[in-house]
Design a protein around this motif. Structure first.
Motif, PDB file in Angstrom:
ATOM      1  N   CYS A   1      -4.449  14.071  -5.999  1.00  0.00           N
ATOM      2  CA  CYS A   1      -3.318  14.901  -5.643  1.00  0.00           C
ATOM      3  C   CYS A   1      -3.745  16.304  -5.746  1.00  0.00           C
ATOM      4  N   ALA A   2      -4.432  16.592  -6.830  1.00  0.00           N
ATOM      5  CA  ALA A   2      -5.119  17.988  -7.186  1.00  0.00           C
ATOM      6  C   ALA A   2      -5.986  18.375  -5.678  1.00  0.00           C
ATOM      7  N   ALA A   3      -6.793  17.430  -5.604  1.00  0.00           N
ATOM      8  CA  ALA A   3      -7.742  17.655  -4.384  1.00  0.00           C
ATOM      9  C   ALA A   3      -7.016  18.126  -3.149  1.00  0.00           C
ATOM     10  N   LEU A   4      -5.953  17.310  -3.125  1.00  0.00           N
ATOM     11  CA  LEU A   4      -4.885  17.600  -1.786  1.00  0.00           C
ATOM     12  C   LEU A   4      -4.537  18.823  -1.841  1.00  0.00           C
ATOM     13  N   GLU A   5      -3.812  19.215  -2.866  1.00  0.00           N
ATOM     14  CA  GLU A   5      -3.353  20.542  -3.136  1.00  0.00           C
ATOM     15  C   GLU A   5      -4.081  21.619  -2.939  1.00  0.00           C
ATOM     16  N   LEU A   6      -5.229  21.518  -3.442  1.00  0.00           N
ATOM     17  CA  LEU A   6      -6.395  22.699  -3.158  1.00  0.00           C
ATOM     18  C   LEU A   6      -6.845  22.780  -1.668  1.00  0.00           C
ATOM     19  N   LEU A   7      -6.697  21.633  -0.970  1.00  0.00           N
ATOM     20  CA  LEU A   7      -7.401  21.545   0.266  1.00  0.00           C
ATOM     21  C   LEU A   7      -6.166  22.282   1.098  1.00  0.00           C
ATOM     22  N   ARG A   8      -5.075  21.936   0.869  1.00  0.00           N
ATOM     23  CA  ARG A   8      -3.802  22.739   1.511  1.00  0.00           C
ATOM     24  C   ARG A   8      -3.921  24.131   1.343  1.00  0.00           C
ATOM     25  N   GLN A   9      -4.170  24.481   0.099  1.00  0.00           N
ATOM     26  CA  GLN A   9      -4.278  25.943  -0.338  1.00  0.00           C
ATOM     27  C   GLN A   9      -5.349  26.421   0.341  1.00  0.00           C
ATOM     28  N   LEU A  10      -6.434  26.152   0.925  1.00  0.00           N
ATOM     29  CA  LEU A  10      -7.518  26.334   1.391  1.00  0.00           C
ATOM     30  C   LEU A  10      -7.565  26.762   2.711  1.00  0.00           C
ATOM     31  N   VAL A  11      -6.659  25.974   3.338  1.00  0.00           N
ATOM     32  CA  VAL A  11      -6.496  26.006   4.961  1.00  0.00           C
ATOM     33  C   VAL A  11      -4.982  27.030   5.077  1.00  0.00           C
ATOM     34  N   GLU A  12      -4.428  27.135   4.017  1.00  0.00           N
ATOM     35  CA  GLU A  12      -2.962  27.914   4.407  1.00  0.00           C
ATOM     36  C   GLU A  12      -3.354  29.232   5.007  1.00  0.00           C
ATOM     37  N   ASP A  13      -2.907  29.666   6.255  1.00  0.00           N
ATOM     38  CA  ASP A  13      -2.990  30.856   6.921  1.00  0.00           C
ATOM     39  C   ASP A  13      -4.556  31.187   6.945  1.00  0.00           C
ATOM     40  N   ASN A  14      -5.351  30.106   7.161  1.00  0.00           N
ATOM     41  CA  ASN A  14      -6.768  30.394   7.347  1.00  0.00           C
ATOM     42  C   ASN A  14      -7.229  29.373   8.547  1.00  0.00           C
ATOM     43  N   ASP A  15      -7.184  29.929   9.569  1.00  0.00           N
ATOM     44  CA  ASP A  15      -7.782  29.215  10.916  1.00  0.00           C
ATOM     45  C   ASP A  15      -9.142  28.949  10.927  1.00  0.00           C
ATOM     46  N   GLU A  16      -9.879  29.502  10.091  1.00  0.00           N
ATOM     47  CA  GLU A  16     -11.326  29.368   9.785  1.00  0.00           C
ATOM     48  C   GLU A  16     -11.474  28.077   8.995  1.00  0.00           C
ATOM     49  N   GLY A  17     -10.631  28.086   7.770  1.00  0.00           N
ATOM     50  CA  GLY A  17     -10.790  26.976   6.886  1.00  0.00           C
ATOM     51  C   GLY A  17     -10.197  25.457   8.010  1.00  0.00           C
ATOM     52  N   LYS A  18      -9.180  25.727   8.728  1.00  0.00           N
ATOM     53  CA  LYS A  18      -8.648  24.649   9.511  1.00  0.00           C
ATOM     54  C   LYS A  18      -9.875  24.017  10.703  1.00  0.00           C
ATOM     55  N   GLU A  19     -10.535  24.893  11.210  1.00  0.00           N
ATOM     56  CA  GLU A  19     -11.509  24.690  11.972  1.00  0.00           C
ATOM     57  C   GLU A  19     -12.608  23.804  11.135  1.00  0.00           C
ATOM     58  N   MET A  20     -13.035  24.373   9.991  1.00  0.00           N
ATOM     59  CA  MET A  20     -13.955  23.476   9.155  1.00  0.00           C
ATOM     60  C   MET A  20     -13.478  22.139   8.907  1.00  0.00           C
ATOM     61  N   ILE A  21     -12.079  21.890   8.353  1.00  0.00           N
ATOM     62  CA  ILE A  21     -11.368  20.765   8.303  1.00  0.00           C
ATOM     63  C   ILE A  21     -11.844  19.822   9.648  1.00  0.00           C
ATOM     64  N   ALA A  22     -11.542  20.423  10.685  1.00  0.00           N
ATOM     65  CA  ALA A  22     -11.590  19.758  11.988  1.00  0.00           C
ATOM     66  C   ALA A  22     -13.115  19.153  12.089  1.00  0.00           C
ATOM     67  N   LYS A  23     -14.027  19.728  11.804  1.00  0.00           N
ATOM     68  CA  LYS A  23     -15.400  19.525  12.021  1.00  0.00           C
ATOM     69  C   LYS A  23     -15.831  18.284  10.856  1.00  0.00           C
ATOM     70  N   THR A  24     -15.306  18.677   9.767  1.00  0.00           N
ATOM     71  CA  THR A  24     -15.782  17.933   8.608  1.00  0.00           C
ATOM     72  C   THR A  24     -15.172  16.891   8.101  1.00  0.00           C
ATOM     73  N   MET A  25     -13.568  16.830   8.351  1.00  0.00           N
ATOM     74  CA  MET A  25     -13.086  15.724   7.551  1.00  0.00           C
ATOM     75  C   MET A  25     -12.475  14.475   8.715  1.00  0.00           C
ATOM     76  N   ASP A  26     -12.703  13.402   8.273  1.00  0.00           N
ATOM     77  CA  ASP A  26     -12.114  12.179   9.027  1.00  0.00           C
ATOM     78  C   ASP A  26     -10.552  12.114   8.919  1.00  0.00           C
ATOM     79  N   ILE A  27      -9.650  12.505   9.745  1.00  0.00           N
ATOM     80  CA  ILE A  27      -7.937  12.601   9.591  1.00  0.00           C
ATOM     81  C   ILE A  27      -7.764  11.331   9.026  1.00  0.00           C
ATOM     82  N   SER A  28      -8.075  10.150   9.481  1.00  0.00           N
ATOM     83  CA  SER A  28      -7.846   8.733   8.949  1.00  0.00           C
ATOM     84  C   SER A  28      -7.787   8.513   7.558  1.00  0.00           C
ATOM     85  N   THR A  29      -8.583   9.389   6.658  1.00  0.00           N
ATOM     86  CA  THR A  29      -8.851   9.200   5.337  1.00  0.00           C
ATOM     87  C   THR A  29      -7.243   9.750   4.865  1.00  0.00           C
ATOM     88  N   LEU A  30      -6.974  10.944   5.434  1.00  0.00           N
ATOM     89  CA  LEU A  30      -5.544  11.350   4.950  1.00  0.00           C
ATOM     90  C   LEU A  30      -4.538  10.584   5.345  1.00  0.00           C
TER      91      LEU A  30
END
Length: 1025
Positions: free
Chosen positions: A374-403
């Motif tokens: 839960c804490a990891a998810l909240e921090l991840l949300r915080q990192l990408v909030e109003d941060n397009d660069e962070g979202k792009e990094m997520i797009a390249k790094t994360m497997d959405i199926s895990t979420l």
């Protein structure tokens, strides 16, 4: 709790003072600065471990040994550093190398000392022990490289600077030793100013660990709650803290007394006083004449700089803590600290993402502890909030199926955090399609959306995510496939022309559930109607596809009729002319119209144009027949035939079709279609011919015989029973439905020698069963119906010979009981009836041929032998002649009577009536009725007949039953009369027939009632069969 041996207290104090002195000295060394700062960093990191050892409740037995070794090496390091201080004389390169080598040895020895600290010292806190062991190993493996001397401009560094080895060196501006520009009297209640200037772990906890508001009684709790992150943190100055809040100040202001406070805190203090003249300084107690607050710019800037350096160090330490991940508490402390860091400044998010923390957080999504996830998810949300660069990094790094998997978590907090994170990601253009393409993502979100009663918060978040995903057509299609049709329908009705076209295409492709097809028809029909009438062929094509899909669900028929689709489709078929348009819409329009008519709508009153013409009018039928004659696409012809077949279900439109067929050559056209290699077209045409057969059957039969390859091609023999096709089944049915008495067709079938094939196929189906093919039953019924045809034209010698050759009496007798089809039983009984009627003509008395010789020498009658000695020839008691099942089709010889009587107990009235009709042939006036009644009485026939009267109320059944009962009353003697009169239910049926039956039925019932003495006997009664 401190150790009891007070002698150790002075050792600890001197040891910590020495470390502080080293840290202060290395900042002023200009040569080999990197190595000396590294030494200071290691000693700085050792500081909390020494304090842990000092204040532990579990004093190790080897404390003295550890302290002696530490003191020896720390003092050695202090002396070595002192030699190289800039205030002393310069050292040569050789001496410098020697100093660095000795410092390296001292650091390694200190590392060995740290590993001697027992585990019990840390009070069971795994994190603290892991951190110290990690530091010990790092120090034991240290190696300092001596670089070539170079001129370095060194500026004076502020005291107690950060020695984090990973912190990039910055050019520091010289600052005053007193951080306050104003003259402030600050009382410092510490025993050692040097020790006070070192980082205060308890104060750090107040700032970085806001989640846990635990109070720390003494400093030994530092390592149990603070992970090794603390080893990297920038030192704190006492002047950073507000005297009122005891917290580091964000907005320091100086009041009249010269003391600096947090703005909000001192403002609240002032408001506690009712009168201005009563206000005093909370620190000095001095009365204040002014409430003016002056921002302490210098201090504020210094605090901000400290926070920046401190947060950069904390970020790196948090990364180290997440990498170790030795305990849940360690991970949680690191994540929570990062959350606080990111909350303070947007740029901190960039720093967190840049040091490689993102993969660590993603990995933690699979962690066993729910709080960590839960804490990891909240921090991840915080990192990408109003941060397009962070979202792009997520797009390249994360497997959405895990979420997506976390959406099914048993922990509600994890589910909510996952949805909030996914909601933030869904706002990104780069991630919208990726989320939609993740397996099960949209399905899960739809399920959560509709479970509002279970979790309203999750439902609302899922709804928001789905709305964000609507921006991608593929996602809309997936939503529709998973039962969420609103986005598709909204874009279809309100979207741009391009979007409407795409949505219509999707609507034509997806497989809709029955529960949603009607709703789609109601919502989409108006828009699709407009699209069909547009001038854009691509849009029209998409609309036709969607309408074909919607119209295929029969309950939608009425909706489409009300939407005016029938008229538009008729115009497309009969009026619209295709010139430069690349799409011929006649085929699609005919398919949609056929679907609507097959839905069972009342089509007699459906108008097809603005002139009021109805779909059952000559106009429509003539146009369809014309198109059939001149159309080449098989797909179009299939749908035209389907439309005609639907129209045959209405008496009015059937009359029109029959009229057109008789007036034109439409029958030839339909029969020729039978030979079309397109099986579906052939099946549709044959079904239409079956519907027309009762009305124009003889015409169809005559023209069928004139068609090349017919009728024998309709009896094509499948190679195996389970490969019976629908076309073979309906072909046989068609031949069976054509008028049985049509001699031309019967002779054509005879001449093509189809009967052996038919009998072979019947035998195979009986042996294998009808379940081997879905069309087997229909095929069997058709084959038996064809055999029955021949029994109606037995007057033709060749057909009579065929019936005898193949012993059709035995064939029908066997079929009576060896089939599960009511239709086959009925047809078999009809066949036996037809054959039995012919038995009266075929059965002749036996004749003995005499030669002339026997006539010349024949004895006188009185001299001839008795009749008992004459040669006996078998004679049928009913037909009064020589009979057999094969040659004269005798039912008695074929043992068919018992099977026909068994059929009288059937639930199907048509089977019962056909069986009764066959038995009635044995009571005809042309046979010996007395013998026949006796024979039927022996097999208890009257009881079966009485049961028919009780179980069925059809007029035809009653007439045949009453007729037979009357025969038994007249010819059956007392026993039959007794059996009939004792039936308690028969009188009620007779009375009902007498009151409600037609003329013949009433007369028959009346006569039986008189036989039973329930009515007076009249002079004469007439009736006919």
């Amino acid at each position: 709790m401190s150790i009891d041996n007070t002698s150790f207290a002075s050792v600890f104090e001197s040891l910590l003072e020495a470390i502080s002195a080293i840290i202060e000295s290395v900042a002023c060394i200009e040569v080999q600065q990197e190595n000396f700062i590294a030494v200071g960093c290691y000693l700085y990191r050792v500081f909390p471990a020494i304090m842990e050892l000092q204040y532990t409740e579990n004093t190790p037995k080897n404390t003295k040994e550890i302290l002696q070794s530490l003191s020896q090496n720390v003092n050695l390091a202090k002396d070595l550093v002192g030699k190289c201080h800039k205030e002393n004389h310069p050292v040569s390169d050789t001496e410098l190398r020697n100093v660095i080598a000795q410092l390296e040895g001292a650091v390694k020895d200190i590392g060995e000392c740290l590993c001697l600290i027992p585990s019990a010292t840390y009070g069971g806190e795994e994190y603290a022990e892991t951190a110290v062991q990690s530091l010990s190993e790092e120090m034991q493996n240290v190696h300092f490289e001596v670089k070539q001397p170079q001129e370095v401009r060194t500026k004076e560094l502020e005291p107690q600077m950060s020695f984090a080895s990973e912190q990039p060196k910055k050019e520091l501006m010289p600052i005053e030793s007193d951080l306050y520009p104003v003259d402030v009297d600050i009382s410092v209640s510490t025993e050692s100013s040097q020790i006070f200037s070192m980082p205060r772990l308890t104060d750090f906890l107040k700032i970085t660990s806001q989640k846990s508001q635990r109070k720390h009684e003494n400093i030994n709790k530092s390592l149990t709650t603070l992970p090794q992150v603390a080893y990297y943190i920038e030192p704190l100055y006492d002047t950073f803290f507000c005297p009122l809040t005891k917290q580091i100040m964000d907005d320091p202001v100086t009041i009249e007394s010269g003391v600096t406070y947090e703005r909000e805190a001192i403002t609240d203090w002032f408001e506690t006083f009712d009168y201005l003249e009563d206000i005093v300084c909370p620190t000095t107690g001095k009365k204040l004449t002014s409430r003016v607050l002056s921002t302490n710019v210098a201090l504020k800037t210094t605090i901000e700089e400290w926070k920046d350096r401190n947060e950069a160090a904390r970020i790196k330490v948090a990364r180290a803590a997440l990498t170790l991940a030795s305990s849940d508490s360690m991970i949680l402390e690191a994540i929570i600290d990062l959350q606080h860091i990111c909350q303070r400044k947007q740029y901190n998010k960039v720093q967190v993402l840049s040091v490689g923390i993102l993969p660590l957080l993603i990995k933690l999504l699979g962690y066993k502890d729910g709080d960590v996830r839960c804490a990891a998810l909240e921090l991840l949300r915080q990192l990408v909030e109003d941060n397009d660069e962070g979202k792009e990094m997520i797009a390249k790094t994360m497997d959405i199926s895990t979420l997506i998997e976390l959406l099914s978590s048993s922990h509600q907090q994890v589910r909510h955090a996952s949805l909030l994170f996914l909601l933030e990601l869904s706002r990104s253009q780069a991630l919208g399609e990726k989320i939609g393409s993740a397996t099960g993502a949209i399905l899960m979100l739809i399920r959560i959306k509709y479970n509002r009663h279970v979790d309203s918060f999750a439902s609302q978040r899922a709804d928001e995510i789905l709305k964000n995903l609507e921006g991608y057509p593929d996602n809309i299609k997936q939503m529709a496939e998973n039962g969420f049709l609103e986005p598709l329908l909204n874009h279809l009705t309100e979207g741009s022309e391009e979007m409407q076209m795409e949505m219509a295409n999707y609507l034509g492709e997806i497989i809709l559930g029955h529960d949603s097809k009607t709703y789609v028809a109601e919502r989409a029909s108006p828009s699709l109607t407009k699209m069909v009438q547009s001038g854009n062929s691509i849009i029209r094509n998409a609309a036709f596809k969607a309408l074909a899909q919607i119209s295929s669900y029969h309950p939608n028929g009425e909706i489409l009729v009300e939407a005016g689709i029938v008229r538009i489709m008729a115009e497309e078929m009969f009026i619209r002319r295709i010139y430069d348009e690349p799409m011929n819409s006649k085929k699609e329009a005919a398919a949609i119209l056929a679907n609507i008519l097959e839905s069972g709508v009342e089509h007699d009153n459906i108008q097809v144009n603005t002139h009021g013409l109805r779909i059952s009018s000559d106009y429509v039928v003539y146009n369809i027949i014309y198109m059939l004659k001149n159309s080449t696409p098989d797909e179009l012809n299939i749908n035209l035939v389907r439309i005609l077949l639907c129209l045959t279900k209405s008496p009015e439109s059937m009359e029109t079709i029959i009229s057109v067929v008789n007036e034109t050559e439409a029958s030839y056209t339909l029969i020729e279609i039978i030979n079309n290699p397109h099986e579906q077209l052939g099946v549709a045409a044959i079904k239409l011919l079956i519907a027309l057969a009762p009305h124009v059957g003889n015409t169809l039969a005559e023209r069928l015989c004139k068609t090349s390859g017919q009728p024998e091609n309709l009896i094509e023999s499948p190679t195996e029973t389970n490969h019976i096709t629908e076309k073979q089944a309906v072909s046989a049915k068609f031949l069976a439905k054509l008028p049985h008495q049509n001699l031309t067709l019967n002779l054509a079938l005879l001449n093509r020698n189809v009967v052996p094939t038919i009998l072979q196929r019947i035998f195979q189906i009986q042996r294998s069963g009808t379940r081997t093919s879905r069309h087997a039953t229909l095929y069997l019924e058709g084959l038996v119906g064809i055999l029955v045809r021949f029994t109606t034209t037995l007057y033709e010698p060749h057909i009579l010979f065929l019936a005898r050759t193949h012993n059709l009496t035995s064939v029908f007798t066997e079929l009576l009981m060896k089939t599960s089809s009511d239709e086959v039983q009925k047809l078999s009984a009809i066949g036996l009836e037809n054959l039995s009627l012919e038995s009266m003509n075929l059965s002749q008395p036996p004749q003995i041929k005499k030669t002339k010789f026997t006539k010349m020498f024949s004895l006188p009658k009185f001299l001839s032998s008795s009749s008992s000695n004459r040669r006996k020839i078998p004679v049928c008691p009913v037909h009064r002649g020589s009979c057999s099942s094969q040659n004269t089709f005798c039912l008695i010889d074929a043992k068919a009577v018992e099977r026909l009587l068994a059929c009288l107990d059937h639930e199907n009235g048509e089977v019962v009536e056909a069986s009764l009709a066959a038995i009635c042939t044995l009571l005809d006036d042309k046979v010996d009725v007395d013998k026949s009644v006796n024979l039927l009485s022996e097999v208890n026939a009257i009881q079966h007949i009485l049961n028919v009267v009780k179980e069925h109320r059809q007029e035809g059944l009653w007439q045949k039953s009453f007729w037979m009962i009357e025969k038994f009353l007249v010819k059956g003697g007392n026993k039959s009369a007794s059996d009939i009169s004792q039936d308690r239910l028969l009188p009620a049926s007779l009375v009902s027939a007498f009151h409600h039956g037609d003329g013949n039925t009433r007369q028959m019932a009346e006569k039986i009632l008189r036989h039973l003495n329930r009515m007076p006997s009249p002079s004469t009664t007439y009736y006919t069969m």
